[in-house]
Motif scaffolding. Structure first.
Motif, PDB file in Angstrom:
ATOM      1  N   UNK A  36      88.135 -44.706 -54.443  1.00 49.65           N
ATOM      2  CA  UNK A  36      88.153 -45.810 -55.361  1.00 49.65           C
ATOM      3  C   UNK A  36      88.043 -46.590 -54.310  1.00 49.65           C
ATOM      4  N   UNK A  37      88.905 -46.611 -53.810  1.00 44.90           N
ATOM      5  CA  UNK A  37      88.833 -48.023 -51.971  1.00 44.90           C
ATOM      6  C   UNK A  37      86.915 -47.418 -51.402  1.00 44.90           C
ATOM      7  N   UNK A  38      86.842 -48.360 -50.381  1.00 46.27           N
ATOM      8  CA  UNK A  38      85.912 -48.807 -49.461  1.00 46.27           C
ATOM      9  C   UNK A  38      86.568 -48.308 -48.283  1.00 46.27           C
ATOM     10  N   UNK A  39      85.830 -47.863 -47.249  1.00 47.32           N
ATOM     11  CA  UNK A  39      85.878 -48.184 -45.650  1.00 47.32           C
ATOM     12  C   UNK A  39      84.438 -48.313 -45.354  1.00 47.32           C
ATOM     13  N   UNK A  40      84.773 -48.702 -44.202  1.00 48.33           N
ATOM     14  CA  UNK A  40      82.752 -48.662 -43.293  1.00 48.33           C
ATOM     15  C   UNK A  40      83.532 -47.888 -42.016  1.00 48.33           C
TER      16      UNK A  40
END
Length: 123
Positions: free
Chosen positions: A15-19
Motif C-alpha cells: 500500500x505504500x509508495x516509492x519513487x
C-alpha cells in the motif's frame, strides 16, 4: 556513451509508495527512448514502462496500470518511476534502460542498462 544510474529503491509495506530515479548521462535529451524493467527472483524480466521520445507515448504493463507512472525531466535527463499502492508482487530489482529510438518504442530492444535498484514490498 550513455550511462544510467538508478536510485530510490527500498523496503516498504504493501500500500505504500516509492519513487525511483534514473540519472542518465552521455546523450542529448530527447534522443533516446527510456524504459523501466523489473526482475523478481526466479522470474523473467518484465517491462514495466516505456517512455517513447519524439512524440511517442508512454506504455505500461497491465500489471502496473493505474498504480505506477513514469515521467522524464528533459532538462536533467532524469527519468522517474512513481510507484503507488505497492503490492508484494511488485518486489523485484528495477532497471532503467535506454535505446536510441525516436517514436514508437513498444517493440524496441533496449540496449543500455543501469545496475538496478531493489524494491521490496512486505505484506
Amino acid at each position: 556513451q550513455v550511462r544510467l544510474v538508478e536510485s530510490g529503491g527500498g523496503s516498504v509495506q504493501a500500500g505504500g509508495s516509492l519513487r525511483l530515479s534514473c540519472a542518465a548521462s552521455g546523450y542529448t535529451a530527447g534522443s533516446n527512448s527510456m524504459a523501466w524493467f523489473r526482475q523478481a527472483p526466479g522470474k523473467r524480466r518484465e517491462g514495466v514502462a516505456r517512455i517513447c521520445t519524439g512524440g511517442g507515448n508512454t506504455y505500461y504493463a497491465d500489471s502496473v496500470k493505474g498504480r505506477i507512472t513514469s515521467s522524464q525531466d528533459y532538462a536533467s535527463t532524469t527519468v522517474y518511476l512513481q510507484m503507488n499502492s505497492l503490492k508484494p508482487e511488485d518486489t523485484a530489482m528495477y532497471y532503467c534502460a535506454a535505446a536510441k529510438v525516436v517514436g514508437d518504442c513498444r517493440l524496441t530492444a533496449f540496449d543500455v542498462w543501469g545496475q538496478g535498484t531493489l524494491v521490496t514490498v512486505s505484506s
